[in-house]
Design a protein around this motif. Structure first.
Motif, PDB file in Angstrom:
ATOM      1  N   THR A  74       0.827  -1.205   0.000  1.00 20.82           N
ATOM      2  CA  THR A  74       0.000   0.000   0.000  1.00 20.82           C
ATOM      3  C   THR A  74       0.860   1.254   0.000  1.00 20.82           C
ATOM      4  O   THR A  74       2.065   1.188  -0.169  1.00 20.82           O
ATOM      5  CB  THR A  74      -1.009  -0.066   1.172  1.00 20.82           C
ATOM      6  OG1 THR A  74      -1.883   1.041   1.095  1.00 20.82           O
ATOM      7  CG2 THR A  74      -0.307  -0.106   2.513  1.00 20.82           C
ATOM      8  N   GLY A  75       0.203   2.396   0.110  1.00 18.07           N
ATOM      9  CA  GLY A  75       0.869   3.682  -0.008  1.00 18.07           C
ATOM     10  C   GLY A  75       0.249   4.480  -1.140  1.00 18.07           C
ATOM     11  O   GLY A  75      -0.927   4.311  -1.454  1.00 18.07           O
ATOM     12  N   SER A  76       1.055   5.318  -1.755  1.00 21.04           N
ATOM     13  CA  SER A  76       0.524   6.260  -2.740  1.00 21.04           C
ATOM     14  C   SER A  76       0.923   5.875  -4.161  1.00 21.04           C
ATOM     15  O   SER A  76       1.768   5.002  -4.367  1.00 21.04           O
ATOM     16  CB  SER A  76       1.050   7.660  -2.418  1.00 21.04           C
ATOM     17  OG  SER A  76       2.456   7.657  -2.527  1.00 21.04           O
ATOM     18  N   ALA A  77       0.306   6.563  -5.129  1.00 25.24           N
ATOM     19  CA  ALA A  77       0.649   6.372  -6.547  1.00 25.24           C
ATOM     20  C   ALA A  77       0.318   7.652  -7.294  1.00 25.24           C
ATOM     21  O   ALA A  77      -0.499   8.465  -6.833  1.00 25.24           O
ATOM     22  CB  ALA A  77      -0.127   5.198  -7.148  1.00 25.24           C
ATOM     23  N   GLY A  78       0.941   7.819  -8.448  1.00 25.02           N
ATOM     24  CA  GLY A  78       0.574   8.904  -9.348  1.00 25.02           C
ATOM     25  C   GLY A  78      -0.517   8.425 -10.292  1.00 25.02           C
ATOM     26  O   GLY A  78      -0.533   7.255 -10.687  1.00 25.02           O
ATOM     27  N   SER A  79      -1.418   9.321 -10.653  1.00 23.35           N
ATOM     28  CA  SER A  79      -2.491   8.955 -11.591  1.00 23.35           C
ATOM     29  C   SER A  79      -1.985   8.996 -13.029  1.00 23.35           C
ATOM     30  O   SER A  79      -1.205   9.881 -13.399  1.00 23.35           O
ATOM     31  CB  SER A  79      -3.656   9.930 -11.450  1.00 23.35           C
ATOM     32  OG  SER A  79      -4.552   9.733 -12.542  1.00 23.35           O
ATOM     33  N   LEU A  80      -2.475   8.057 -13.834  1.00 24.13           N
ATOM     34  CA  LEU A  80      -2.187   8.094 -15.282  1.00 24.13           C
ATOM     35  C   LEU A  80      -3.448   8.356 -16.102  1.00 24.13           C
ATOM     36  O   LEU A  80      -3.392   8.346 -17.335  1.00 24.13           O
ATOM     37  CB  LEU A  80      -1.541   6.772 -15.732  1.00 24.13           C
ATOM     38  CG  LEU A  80      -0.138   6.496 -15.180  1.00 24.13           C
ATOM     39  CD1 LEU A  80       0.358   5.123 -15.646  1.00 24.13           C
ATOM     40  CD2 LEU A  80       0.850   7.587 -15.591  1.00 24.13           C
ATOM     41  N   GLN A  81      -4.571   8.564 -15.443  1.00 24.50           N
ATOM     42  CA  GLN A  81      -5.831   8.762 -16.168  1.00 24.50           C
ATOM     43  C   GLN A  81      -6.572   9.974 -15.605  1.00 24.50           C
ATOM     44  O   GLN A  81      -6.518  10.212 -14.395  1.00 24.50           O
ATOM     45  CB  GLN A  81      -6.742   7.518 -16.030  1.00 24.50           C
ATOM     46  CG  GLN A  81      -6.116   6.220 -16.500  1.00 24.50           C
ATOM     47  CD  GLN A  81      -5.910   6.145 -18.014  1.00 24.50           C
ATOM     48  OE1 GLN A  81      -6.556   6.877 -18.777  1.00 24.50           O
ATOM     49  NE2 GLN A  81      -5.011   5.283 -18.456  1.00 24.50           N
ATOM     50  N   GLU A  82      -7.294  10.658 -16.490  1.00 23.23           N
ATOM     51  CA  GLU A  82      -8.007  11.865 -16.051  1.00 23.23           C
ATOM     52  C   GLU A  82      -9.051  11.587 -14.976  1.00 23.23           C
ATOM     53  O   GLU A  82      -9.305  12.408 -14.103  1.00 23.23           O
ATOM     54  CB  GLU A  82      -8.699  12.532 -17.254  1.00 23.23           C
ATOM     55  CG  GLU A  82      -7.885  13.680 -17.793  1.00 23.23           C
ATOM     56  CD  GLU A  82      -8.480  14.270 -19.048  1.00 23.23           C
ATOM     57  OE1 GLU A  82      -9.718  14.426 -19.108  1.00 23.23           O
ATOM     58  OE2 GLU A  82      -7.680  14.549 -19.956  1.00 23.23           O
ATOM     59  N   ASN A  83      -9.684  10.400 -15.083  1.00 18.93           N
ATOM     60  CA  ASN A  83     -10.759  10.098 -14.125  1.00 18.93           C
ATOM     61  C   ASN A  83     -10.242   9.423 -12.842  1.00 18.93           C
ATOM     62  O   ASN A  83     -11.028   8.925 -12.049  1.00 18.93           O
ATOM     63  CB  ASN A  83     -11.837   9.234 -14.775  1.00 18.93           C
ATOM     64  CG  ASN A  83     -11.301   7.875 -15.179  1.00 18.93           C
ATOM     65  OD1 ASN A  83     -10.085   7.679 -15.268  1.00 18.93           O
ATOM     66  ND2 ASN A  83     -12.193   6.929 -15.422  1.00 18.93           N
ATOM     67  N   VAL A  84      -8.927   9.406 -12.665  1.00 17.42           N
ATOM     68  CA  VAL A  84      -8.326   8.903 -11.419  1.00 17.42           C
ATOM     69  C   VAL A  84      -7.697  10.114 -10.740  1.00 17.42           C
ATOM     70  O   VAL A  84      -6.729  10.684 -11.241  1.00 17.42           O
ATOM     71  CB  VAL A  84      -7.269   7.812 -11.710  1.00 17.42           C
ATOM     72  CG1 VAL A  84      -6.648   7.318 -10.414  1.00 17.42           C
ATOM     73  CG2 VAL A  84      -7.890   6.652 -12.487  1.00 17.42           C
TER      74      VAL A  84
END
Ligand code: ADE
Length: 230
Positions: A74-84
């Protein structure tokens, strides 16, 4: 059950230390794990550090010495999609490397380490249980591919280059595929839950610093609530 929770950064771990009653600290191989008993579960909380090798080292240390039934990454992530969007939860249905290219070494696709699968599917019964729990609790989430590499993605250009190879990927982070690779070799089920801290674009470094603690807490609260139901 013996459950491992592996987290790359201290900021993403804080909530667990507040929520669970620490019983022991145990150095296992390369990593110090915090050990809790919670309901009928034995929980090993490990701070891996950032990146593919750190993640693989932490998980290998644990799995080589301790019989674990289920792993959470778990933890964080960067979004690759506009709806995320920032603070959204993403449950990985698979992980792949975005920074591996052995295409000219054989019949391999981008992202595939020779003699390894192109993507690591995470289909398992525990993941189904976790997804049902999210539905029951009306916790919003998206499910899909998350890609991994040893780069903090913080330019529009890199984000677009990754999307050109992995158009359906919802998020990008730095540990998931490495954890999935190790978990698959040890045949231990893995659940990947990431909370979005930034958009992997030109503002990512600023957004990440601002949101990592908050979204790390969102992910940790979600997993803790799931473990509370036991
Ligand atoms: N983890 C959180 N945000 C990230 C990003 N933009 N790139 C890589 N890993 C991340």
């Amino acid at each position: 059950m013996k459950i491992a929770i592996i987290i790359p950064m201290a900021e993403e771990r804080e909530y667990y230390l507040e929520h669970f009653q620490l019983e022991a600290k145990e150095r296992i191989g390369a990593v110090e794990f915090e050990h809790f008993t919670h309901g009928s579960n034995d929980i090993y909380l490990g701070l891996s550090g950032i990146g593919k090798v750190q993640a693989a080292m932490a998980l290998t240390s644990l799995l080589a010495t301790t019989k674990i039934d289920l792993i959470f990454l778990t933890g964080s992530a960067g979004s690759l999609q506009e709806n995320v969007r920032v603070n959204d939860l993403v449950v990985a249905d698979a992980f792949a490397y975005h920074d591996v290219n052995a295409v000219n070494a054989g019949p391999y696709v981008i992202g595939q380490i020779p003699q390894e699968p192109a993507i690591y599917s995470l289909a398992n019964d525990y993941r189904e249980q976790f997804v049902s729990f999210l539905h029951d609790e009306q916790i919003a989430f998206q499910s899909g591919l998350i890609v991994t590499g040893d780069t903090f993605v913080s330019t529009n250009a890199l984000k677009e280059a990754i999307k050109a190879n992995f158009p359906t990927a919802l998020g990008v982070e730095m540990e998931g595929a490495a954890m999935a690779q190790v978990a698959s070799h040890f045949a231990v089920p893995l659940i990947g839950l990431r909370a979005i801290s930034d958009n992997g674009d030109d503002n990512a470094d600023f957004d990440f610093d601002q949101f990592v603690r908050r979204v790390g807490k969102t992910a940790a609260q979600t997993i803790s609530k799931f473990l509370d139901t036991d």
